[in-house]
Design a protein around this motif. Structure first.
Motif, PDB file in Angstrom:
ATOM      1  N   VAL A  63      46.187  56.184  41.972  1.00 53.02           N
ATOM      2  CA  VAL A  63      46.271  54.881  41.315  1.00 53.02           C
ATOM      3  C   VAL A  63      47.718  54.585  40.919  1.00 53.02           C
ATOM      4  O   VAL A  63      48.214  53.463  41.097  1.00 53.02           O
ATOM      5  CB  VAL A  63      45.354  54.838  40.072  1.00 53.02           C
ATOM      6  CG1 VAL A  63      45.658  53.608  39.219  1.00 53.02           C
ATOM      7  CG2 VAL A  63      43.892  54.831  40.497  1.00 53.02           C
ATOM      8  N   TYR A 116      42.566  37.057  43.563  1.00 54.42           N
ATOM      9  CA  TYR A 116      43.442  38.208  43.810  1.00 54.42           C
ATOM     10  C   TYR A 116      44.656  37.794  44.630  1.00 54.42           C
ATOM     11  O   TYR A 116      45.792  38.206  44.340  1.00 54.42           O
ATOM     12  CB  TYR A 116      42.683  39.303  44.557  1.00 54.42           C
ATOM     13  CG  TYR A 116      41.556  39.942  43.776  1.00 54.42           C
ATOM     14  CD1 TYR A 116      41.652  40.124  42.407  1.00 54.42           C
ATOM     15  CD2 TYR A 116      40.384  40.363  44.419  1.00 54.42           C
ATOM     16  CE1 TYR A 116      40.610  40.712  41.689  1.00 54.42           C
ATOM     17  CE2 TYR A 116      39.343  40.941  43.709  1.00 54.42           C
ATOM     18  CZ  TYR A 116      39.460  41.109  42.343  1.00 54.42           C
ATOM     19  OH  TYR A 116      38.432  41.690  41.644  1.00 54.42           O
ATOM     20  N   MET A 186      38.493  43.286  37.786  1.00 54.78           N
ATOM     21  CA  MET A 186      39.693  43.929  38.307  1.00 54.78           C
ATOM     22  C   MET A 186      39.484  44.344  39.765  1.00 54.78           C
ATOM     23  O   MET A 186      38.372  44.235  40.303  1.00 54.78           O
ATOM     24  CB  MET A 186      40.071  45.130  37.435  1.00 54.78           C
ATOM     25  CG  MET A 186      40.455  44.710  36.011  1.00 54.78           C
ATOM     26  SD  MET A 186      40.909  46.084  34.928  1.00 54.78           S
ATOM     27  CE  MET A 186      42.519  46.509  35.587  1.00 54.78           C
ATOM     28  N   LEU A 187      40.554  44.780  40.405  1.00 49.40           N
ATOM     29  CA  LEU A 187      40.474  45.119  41.827  1.00 49.40           C
ATOM     30  C   LEU A 187      39.354  46.123  42.092  1.00 49.40           C
ATOM     31  O   LEU A 187      39.174  47.072  41.316  1.00 49.40           O
ATOM     32  CB  LEU A 187      41.804  45.708  42.303  1.00 49.40           C
ATOM     33  CG  LEU A 187      42.993  44.754  42.398  1.00 49.40           C
ATOM     34  CD1 LEU A 187      44.256  45.531  42.791  1.00 49.40           C
ATOM     35  CD2 LEU A 187      42.730  43.645  43.407  1.00 49.40           C
ATOM     36  N   PRO A 188      38.612  45.948  43.176  1.00 48.18           N
ATOM     37  CA  PRO A 188      37.529  46.889  43.490  1.00 48.18           C
ATOM     38  C   PRO A 188      38.073  48.255  43.883  1.00 48.18           C
ATOM     39  O   PRO A 188      39.222  48.396  44.293  1.00 48.18           O
ATOM     40  CB  PRO A 188      36.811  46.211  44.665  1.00 48.18           C
ATOM     41  CG  PRO A 188      37.858  45.351  45.299  1.00 48.18           C
ATOM     42  CD  PRO A 188      38.736  44.869  44.174  1.00 48.18           C
ATOM     43  N   PHE A 189      37.207  49.252  43.751  1.00 41.03           N
ATOM     44  CA  PHE A 189      37.580  50.624  44.100  1.00 41.03           C
ATOM     45  C   PHE A 189      37.346  50.890  45.589  1.00 41.03           C
ATOM     46  O   PHE A 189      36.494  50.265  46.226  1.00 41.03           O
ATOM     47  CB  PHE A 189      36.763  51.643  43.293  1.00 41.03           C
ATOM     48  CG  PHE A 189      37.056  51.618  41.823  1.00 41.03           C
ATOM     49  CD1 PHE A 189      38.366  51.608  41.361  1.00 41.03           C
ATOM     50  CD2 PHE A 189      36.025  51.629  40.901  1.00 41.03           C
ATOM     51  CE1 PHE A 189      38.642  51.600  39.999  1.00 41.03           C
ATOM     52  CE2 PHE A 189      36.282  51.620  39.539  1.00 41.03           C
ATOM     53  CZ  PHE A 189      37.596  51.604  39.089  1.00 41.03           C
ATOM     54  N   GLN A 194      37.540  56.400  42.371  1.00 40.61           N
ATOM     55  CA  GLN A 194      37.961  55.543  41.274  1.00 40.61           C
ATOM     56  C   GLN A 194      39.386  55.050  41.527  1.00 40.61           C
ATOM     57  O   GLN A 194      40.136  54.774  40.584  1.00 40.61           O
ATOM     58  CB  GLN A 194      37.893  56.318  39.949  1.00 40.61           C
ATOM     59  CG  GLN A 194      36.478  56.689  39.526  1.00 40.61           C
ATOM     60  CD  GLN A 194      35.629  55.467  39.216  1.00 40.61           C
ATOM     61  OE1 GLN A 194      36.020  54.609  38.435  1.00 40.61           O
ATOM     62  NE2 GLN A 194      34.458  55.374  39.824  1.00 40.61           N
ATOM     63  N   HIS A 196      41.663  52.093  43.076  1.00 48.56           N
ATOM     64  CA  HIS A 196      41.522  50.697  43.453  1.00 48.56           C
ATOM     65  C   HIS A 196      42.215  50.414  44.790  1.00 48.56           C
ATOM     66  O   HIS A 196      43.060  51.182  45.259  1.00 48.56           O
ATOM     67  CB  HIS A 196      42.047  49.773  42.353  1.00 48.56           C
ATOM     68  CG  HIS A 196      43.509  49.929  42.040  1.00 48.56           C
ATOM     69  ND1 HIS A 196      44.510  49.430  42.853  1.00 48.56           N
ATOM     70  CD2 HIS A 196      44.143  50.520  40.991  1.00 48.56           C
ATOM     71  CE1 HIS A 196      45.690  49.692  42.319  1.00 48.56           C
ATOM     72  NE2 HIS A 196      45.508  50.362  41.200  1.00 48.56           N
ATOM     73  N   VAL A 197      41.867  49.287  45.394  1.00 51.20           N
ATOM     74  CA  VAL A 197      42.340  48.967  46.737  1.00 51.20           C
ATOM     75  C   VAL A 197      43.833  48.648  46.775  1.00 51.20           C
ATOM     76  O   VAL A 197      44.415  48.525  47.854  1.00 51.20           O
ATOM     77  CB  VAL A 197      41.555  47.779  47.330  1.00 51.20           C
ATOM     78  CG1 VAL A 197      40.092  48.142  47.499  1.00 51.20           C
ATOM     79  CG2 VAL A 197      41.712  46.537  46.464  1.00 51.20           C
ATOM     80  N   GLY A 264      44.766  46.239  38.950  1.00 50.72           N
ATOM     81  CA  GLY A 264      43.984  47.417  39.278  1.00 50.72           C
ATOM     82  C   GLY A 264      43.900  48.469  38.201  1.00 50.72           C
ATOM     83  O   GLY A 264      42.920  49.222  38.137  1.00 50.72           O
ATOM     84  N   GLU A 265      44.913  48.522  37.297  1.00 49.89           N
ATOM     85  CA  GLU A 265      44.969  49.616  36.338  1.00 49.89           C
ATOM     86  C   GLU A 265      44.951  49.145  34.881  1.00 49.89           C
ATOM     87  O   GLU A 265      44.133  49.591  34.096  1.00 49.89           O
ATOM     88  CB  GLU A 265      46.243  50.445  36.594  1.00 49.89           C
ATOM     89  CG  GLU A 265      46.544  51.510  35.548  1.00 49.89           C
ATOM     90  CD  GLU A 265      45.550  52.659  35.540  1.00 49.89           C
ATOM     91  OE1 GLU A 265      45.692  53.561  34.707  1.00 49.89           O
ATOM     92  OE2 GLU A 265      44.619  52.655  36.374  1.00 49.89           O
TER      93      GLU A 265
END
Length: 372
Positions: A63, A116, A186-189, A194, A196-197, A264-265
């Protein structure tokens, strides 16, 4: 056949000397410092590995790699033109405050994919615009970009705090911070993890820019410009346009890194927070020979080191600032190794003159004193 093998061996030795040895020497020097502070270096480094990749901790490191890798590629682009973008902190923060400031509204109003994309473009555009002043001053008047990017970074950090406290402040909190992007938005995993993309985006960007820099006419023009702006002008390459373009691309990638990090974080941005990702990436992009794909393992190393090192520092009662000391040691040993390697004809230097001169002058003075 023998000469071919010899060439391969020499290439491996050169890679080890210039890329791996500075890291090893920095870790050894760091271990000596730890011992002097009464800490067991083996326990400390072991804790870094355990907390950086042990169990599911590797997901946290991946991440962290997402913004780091995008920022590294952004620095590589501008450094290959023999230009310095030392304002990555301000560019990152301004992009981050824009993304977190409009993020909750965008994700509530627009379809997720469109939101996004909008936020990624907004972050990249914000940071890119912030590079225009130092780029224009360099292109028009030849102003030292080290000074102007640092000044713009300081202004950017201050402007970020103003925007947080006066424009994007979360009305439900007294703490100066932006409203939070809901966790569900938030951004999907990546499936089964865990992570994110944004990590995938960073890897794809690194590969794309590796191709651009090594297999396109733009990459060739950039290498010619980086080697000699005068020669570039003789073959029809506009130095002014190239300078502005390189800074805009660099800032855009840094802003994209901020967008991936916020979406994402973190999901929000607090006043006076600054991760200084760009400063940490500088030695590693040079260890990677300014190669986007080559920087991936070095960025991974730092991500593990920072993720695990933060926890290890807390466990051993050591300040997290020690991690910055290790990064500084890597930079020092990298420069010394490059200086010695060039003297022993290990190959052409890949460091800018400004960085090489930091050790060339002291070494020259030392040699003259020894001769006397």
């Amino acid at each position: 056949m023998a000469s071919e093998r010899s060439g391969r061996v020499r290439g491996i030795v050169e890679t080890v000397v210039r890329s791996v040895l500075p890291v090893v020497l920095a870790l050894i020097a760091g271990g000596i410092i730890l011992a002097a502070l009464g800490k067991n270096p083996f326990v400390f480094y072991g804790a870094i590995v355990e907390n950086g990749i042990g169990g599911t901790n590797w997901e946290d490191s991946l991440v962290m790699m997402a913004p780091l890798l995008l920022i590294a590629v952004g620095l590589i682009v501008v450094f290959r033109g023999q230009l310095w973008n030392l304002g990555s902190a301000g560019q990152y923060l301004l992009a981050a405050v824009v993304v977190t400031g409009i993020g909750p509204w965008a994700l509530k109003t627009l379809p997720a994919a469109l939101a996004y994309l909008l936020l990624a473009v907004a972050g990249a555009a914000t940071a890119a615009v912030w590079t225009l002043v130092p780029a224009w001053l360099k292109a028009r008047f030849g102003t030292n970009e080290i000074i102007t990017t640092l000044v713009m970074s300081t202004i950017g950090a201050g402007l970020t705090n103003i925007l947080i406290e006066n424009v994007f402040q979360d009305p439900e909190l007294n703490t100066p911070q932006t409203s939070e992007i809901p966790i569900a938005d938030m951004l999907p995993f990546i499936p089964g993890t865990q992570v994110h993309v944004g990590f995938v985006v960073a890897i794809v960007v690194a590969i794309v820019f590796q191709v651009i820099l090594s297999r396109t006419s733009f990459g060739l023009r950039l290498d010619v410009f980086g080697a000699s702006p005068k020669a570039a002008r003789h073959v029809g390459i506009s130095s002014k346009r190239m300078i502005v373009l390189l800074f805009v691309i660099s800032g855009g990638l840094i802003g994209l890194g901020a967008a991936m990090d916020m979406m994402g974080e973190w999901g929000y941005l607090r006043s006076n927070w600054n991760p200084h990702y760009g400063d940490a990436m500088i030695p590693f992009v040079f260890l990677a020979r300014l190669s986007p794909v080559g920087s991936i393992p070095f960025v991974a190393f730092y991500a593990v080191f920072a993720t695990g090192g933060t926890i290890a520092s807390q466990q051993t009662g050591l300040s997290v600032d020690f991690l910055s000391v290790i990064v500084a040691l890597i930079l020092i040993f990298m420069t010394i190794t490059e200086y010695v390697g060039t003297k022993r004809r290990l190959g052409q230097s890949y460091l800018p003159d400004e960085l090489k001169n930091t050790v060339r002058i002291p070494f020259a003075r030392l040699a003259s004193r020894s001769a006397a």
